[in-house]
Motif scaffolding. Structure first.
Motif, mmCIF file in Angstrom:
data_model
loop_
_atom_site.group_PDB
_atom_site.id
_atom_site.type_symbol
_atom_site.label_atom_id
_atom_site.label_comp_id
_atom_site.label_asym_id
_atom_site.label_seq_id
_atom_site.Cartn_x
_atom_site.Cartn_y
_atom_site.Cartn_z
ATOM 1 N N ASN A 84 0.855 -1.068 0.031
ATOM 2 C CA ASN A 84 -0.060 -0.055 0.095
ATOM 3 C C ASN A 84 0.640 1.350 -0.049
ATOM 4 O O ASN A 84 2.105 1.174 0.349
ATOM 5 C CB ASN A 84 -0.732 0.108 1.392
ATOM 6 N N LEU A 85 0.380 2.601 -0.493
ATOM 7 C CA LEU A 85 1.050 3.519 -0.035
ATOM 8 C C LEU A 85 1.148 3.867 1.301
ATOM 9 O O LEU A 85 0.069 3.581 1.982
ATOM 10 C CB LEU A 85 0.201 4.770 -0.621
ATOM 11 N N SER A 86 2.087 4.441 1.745
ATOM 12 C CA SER A 86 2.471 4.321 3.230
ATOM 13 C C SER A 86 1.172 5.276 3.922
ATOM 14 O O SER A 86 0.642 6.295 3.235
ATOM 15 C CB SER A 86 3.579 5.394 3.427
ATOM 16 N N GLY A 87 0.849 4.837 4.994
ATOM 17 C CA GLY A 87 -0.329 5.328 5.702
ATOM 18 C C GLY A 87 -1.865 4.701 5.263
ATOM 19 O O GLY A 87 -2.734 4.935 5.937
ATOM 20 N N ARG A 88 -1.878 4.182 4.100
ATOM 21 C CA ARG A 88 -3.016 3.908 3.815
ATOM 22 C C ARG A 88 -3.553 2.438 4.350
ATOM 23 O O ARG A 88 -2.372 1.646 4.876
ATOM 24 C CB ARG A 88 -3.116 3.656 2.125
ATOM 25 N N PRO A 89 -4.647 1.845 4.384
ATOM 26 C CA PRO A 89 -4.931 0.442 4.758
ATOM 27 C C PRO A 89 -4.039 -0.687 3.916
ATOM 28 O O PRO A 89 -3.889 -0.175 2.668
ATOM 29 C CB PRO A 89 -6.363 0.351 4.491
ATOM 30 N N SER A 90 -3.625 -1.770 4.603
ATOM 31 C CA SER A 90 -2.864 -2.570 3.714
ATOM 32 C C SER A 90 -3.833 -3.187 2.848
ATOM 33 O O SER A 90 -5.149 -3.330 2.895
ATOM 34 C CB SER A 90 -2.370 -3.544 4.599
ATOM 35 N N PRO B 11 -7.916 5.975 6.495
ATOM 36 C CA PRO B 11 -8.923 6.295 5.758
ATOM 37 C C PRO B 11 -8.835 7.851 5.655
ATOM 38 O O PRO B 11 -8.399 8.451 6.756
ATOM 39 C CB PRO B 11 -10.172 5.676 5.863
ATOM 40 N N LYS B 12 -9.410 8.461 4.791
ATOM 41 C CA LYS B 12 -9.419 9.887 4.587
ATOM 42 C C LYS B 12 -10.483 10.495 5.896
ATOM 43 O O LYS B 12 -9.953 11.384 6.305
ATOM 44 C CB LYS B 12 -10.047 10.422 3.057
ATOM 45 N N ALA B 13 -11.640 9.830 6.053
ATOM 46 C CA ALA B 13 -12.660 10.517 7.089
ATOM 47 C C ALA B 13 -11.962 10.108 8.528
ATOM 48 O O ALA B 13 -11.093 9.191 8.620
ATOM 49 C CB ALA B 13 -14.039 9.792 6.739
ATOM 50 N N ARG B 14 -12.369 10.907 9.395
ATOM 51 C CA ARG B 14 -12.245 10.623 10.948
ATOM 52 C C ARG B 14 -12.878 9.262 11.229
ATOM 53 O O ARG B 14 -13.941 8.922 10.755
ATOM 54 C CB ARG B 14 -12.833 11.597 11.658
ATOM 55 N N VAL B 15 -12.286 8.546 11.935
ATOM 56 C CA VAL B 15 -12.549 7.011 12.258
ATOM 57 C C VAL B 15 -13.005 7.475 13.805
ATOM 58 O O VAL B 15 -12.018 7.901 14.644
ATOM 59 C CB VAL B 15 -11.612 5.988 12.187
ATOM 60 N N VAL B 16 -14.268 7.015 14.063
ATOM 61 C CA VAL B 16 -14.614 6.928 15.638
ATOM 62 C C VAL B 16 -14.976 5.619 15.803
ATOM 63 O O VAL B 16 -15.794 4.773 15.139
ATOM 64 C CB VAL B 16 -15.943 7.741 15.927
ATOM 65 N N ASP C 147 -13.298 5.288 1.755
ATOM 66 C CA ASP C 147 -12.700 6.540 0.879
ATOM 67 C C ASP C 147 -13.393 6.518 -0.402
ATOM 68 O O ASP C 147 -13.504 7.270 -0.972
ATOM 69 C CB ASP C 147 -11.126 6.043 0.720
ATOM 70 N N GLU C 148 -13.826 5.008 -0.853
ATOM 71 C CA GLU C 148 -14.590 5.024 -2.297
ATOM 72 C C GLU C 148 -15.640 5.652 -2.211
ATOM 73 O O GLU C 148 -16.057 6.359 -3.088
ATOM 74 C CB GLU C 148 -14.783 3.564 -2.710
ATOM 75 N N ILE C 149 -16.619 5.749 -1.287
ATOM 76 C CA ILE C 149 -18.048 6.236 -0.996
ATOM 77 C C ILE C 149 -17.607 7.764 -0.536
ATOM 78 O O ILE C 149 -18.468 8.490 -0.338
ATOM 79 C CB ILE C 149 -18.837 5.534 -0.234
ATOM 80 N N ASN C 150 -16.392 8.324 -0.298
ATOM 81 C CA ASN C 150 -16.139 9.517 0.287
ATOM 82 C C ASN C 150 -16.996 9.836 1.480
ATOM 83 O O ASN C 150 -17.645 10.866 1.572
ATOM 84 C CB ASN C 150 -16.448 10.749 -0.798
ATOM 85 N N ALA C 151 -16.934 8.937 2.395
ATOM 86 C CA ALA C 151 -17.451 9.155 3.719
ATOM 87 C C ALA C 151 -17.207 10.377 4.564
ATOM 88 O O ALA C 151 -15.879 10.734 4.270
ATOM 89 C CB ALA C 151 -17.243 7.823 4.663
ATOM 90 N N ASP C 152 -18.097 11.113 5.104
ATOM 91 C CA ASP C 152 -17.764 12.191 5.851
ATOM 92 C C ASP C 152 -17.326 11.910 7.301
ATOM 93 O O ASP C 152 -16.761 12.472 7.838
ATOM 94 C CB ASP C 152 -19.140 12.997 6.196
ATOM 95 N N LEU C 153 -17.789 10.433 7.546
ATOM 96 C CA LEU C 153 -17.294 9.925 9.024
ATOM 97 C C LEU C 153 -17.462 8.319 9.128
ATOM 98 O O LEU C 153 -18.093 7.813 8.199
ATOM 99 C CB LEU C 153 -18.341 10.648 10.227
ATOM 100 N N VAL C 154 -16.427 7.928 9.702
ATOM 101 C CA VAL C 154 -16.498 6.443 10.135
ATOM 102 C C VAL C 154 -16.663 6.109 11.174
ATOM 103 O O VAL C 154 -16.073 6.455 12.277
ATOM 104 C CB VAL C 154 -15.260 5.850 9.314
ATOM 105 N N LYS D 67 -5.123 2.404 15.254
ATOM 106 C CA LYS D 67 -4.201 3.317 14.554
ATOM 107 C C LYS D 67 -4.947 3.914 13.531
ATOM 108 O O LYS D 67 -4.649 5.097 13.271
ATOM 109 C CB LYS D 67 -3.111 2.409 13.876
ATOM 110 N N ALA D 68 -6.105 3.291 12.944
ATOM 111 C CA ALA D 68 -6.877 3.979 11.724
ATOM 112 C C ALA D 68 -7.584 4.982 12.525
ATOM 113 O O ALA D 68 -7.885 6.217 11.866
ATOM 114 C CB ALA D 68 -8.005 3.110 11.378
ATOM 115 N N ALA D 69 -8.059 5.038 13.903
ATOM 116 C CA ALA D 69 -8.696 6.035 14.671
ATOM 117 C C ALA D 69 -7.694 7.232 15.184
ATOM 118 O O ALA D 69 -8.318 7.857 15.863
ATOM 119 C CB ALA D 69 -9.361 5.544 15.818
ATOM 120 N N ALA D 70 -6.222 6.696 14.831
ATOM 121 C CA ALA D 70 -5.268 7.799 15.441
ATOM 122 C C ALA D 70 -5.432 7.848 16.952
ATOM 123 O O ALA D 70 -5.063 8.703 17.681
ATOM 124 C CB ALA D 70 -5.284 9.048 14.812
#
Ligand code: AMP
Ligand code: MG
Length: 358
Positions: free
Chosen positions: A150-156, A240-245, A313-320, A340-343
């Motif tokens: 994967n690109l660094s930082g993206r999901p495997s 992913p691009k959106a914030r993960v909760v 990311d594909e659906i361009n989620a606003d929030l996860v 990690k995804a949720a930082a």
């Protein structure tokens, strides 16, 4: 550069010639090029582990910090002995768990370039349990350094499609070996410290290893927020691009409703709130859009997790909103990736290089 995808299972099941495609892949590796290949954990981005220029291409293609060491993939124990000092405990673990999702960190022999080990005097070795990976290593006759493709930082990546998404135009060849069976990266076990320690939890758990390492517990691993012992652990991953909760199973529906109201109050009357959960976690959300069923048990959740994160990311989620799992057994590895995804893990360093991830 054109990226070719070789469909391994179609060739295998139609009894097509496998020698020519693997010889071609091996020739690319010997020529210092990168080849992405399937393993039982996730897809790897492979290069000749003994060729510093080839290994440098991995770091470039991924955008990976150069102090984050690569796992070296081998096809037999002789290859392991050529690369590392193998203590008796490592021999026992190899016999019990290889081929399989266990990476052993061992003292490296001088033949291994430091660029492969991220500058360390140790090396992480693994024998993957996927026939395409073994065929590739054997055809090349070389140890293959391979981080996740994967690109660094993206999901495997757990499918060839994921790899193509991240690596199209950057590498000449992807071997498509279907969906990765485990879906999470290997357990990384450090055998070079005074007390063996799990540096990264995976499908093979402390409970599986304790028979060989008395006293080993999951706590022997890096504690959340602790000092990074595996260099890669200090970087944010899987994001992913959106914030993960993360939500407990019973909190998902109320959190979804509250988030919807909050978006509406901010003028977004139709927010895309992606929900990643088991069937129980999706209770109350039957009418909701953008729900991803992770599965019914932890192995299924592990297998689907990175696909689910990429889908947001594909659906361009606003929030996860993602379901939180009990931190026992395989739940430990799943929660490690979700945190990690949720930082919720140690924050990435602020310098430019540190913004790169695994
Ligand atoms: P990846 O292959 O992208 O899943 O990342 C490899 C993981 O293995 C990273 O977290 C590395 O830090 C870890 N690793 C590989 N080699 C070593 C090593 N010699 N010492 C400690 N950790 C290692
Ligand atoms: Mg990785």
């Amino acid at each position: 550069m054109e990226t070719e995808v070789f469909d391994y299972f179609s060739a295998l099941y139609s009894n097509a010639d496998l020698t020519a495609p693997f010889d071609r892949a091996a020739a690319l590796l010997r020529a210092g090029e990168l080849v992405a290949f399937p393993t039982e954990t996730v897809y790897g981005l492979g290069a000749n582990a003994l060729d510093p220029a080839a290994v440098t291409k991995i770091y470039q293609a991924k955008g990976r910090p150069s102090d984050n060491p690569l796992i070296v993939h081998i096809a037999n124990e002789t290859m392991a002995e050529d690369l590392a000092e193998i203590p008796p405990l490592a021999k026992e673990l190899m016999a019990a768990f290889w081929p399989g999702p266990l990476t052993l960190v061992l003292p490296a022999k001088p033949c291994l370039p430091r660029v492969t080990t991220g500058g360390l005097s140790t090396v992480g070795l693994r024998m993957p349990a996927h026939s395409a990976a073994i065929r590739l290593i054997e055809a090349a006759g070389l140890p293959i350094a391979a981080p996740s493709a994967n690109l660094s930082g993206r999901p495997s990546p757990t499918s060839a499609g994921h790899v193509l998404h991240d690596m199209r135009g950057k590498i000449p060849l992807i071997i498509d070996g279907g969906e990765a069976a485990a879906g999470l990266e290997s357990t990384v076990l450090d055998l070079t410290s005074a007390v063996p320690a799990i540096l990264r939890p995976g499908v093979i758990t402390a409970a599986d290893l304790v028979e060989f390492i008395p006293g080993l517990t999951e706590e022997t691993r890096l504690p959340h927020g602790g000092v990074a012992r595996a260099p890669g652990m200090k970087y944010r991953h899987y994001a992913p691009k959106a914030r993960v909760v993360l939500c407990d199973q019973t909190d998902i529906y109320p959190t979804y409703k509250a988030a919807w109201r909050q978006f509406a109050a901010q003028g977004n009357s139709h927010p895309k709130i992606a929900v990643l959960a088991t069937l129980n976690g999706l209770t109350g959300l039957a009418e909701a859009e953008n729900c991803f069923l992770l599965g019914e048990n932890l192995p299924q959740v592990a297998q689907n997790l990175f696909t689910a994160l990429r889908w947001t990311d594909e659906i361009n989620a606003d929030l996860v909103l993602a379901e939180r799992f009990p931190e026992t057994g395989l739940g430990i590895a799943i929660m490690n990736r979700l945190n990690k995804a949720a930082a919720n893990e140690p924050k990435p360093p602020t310098d430019k290089q540190g913004e790169q991830h695994d």
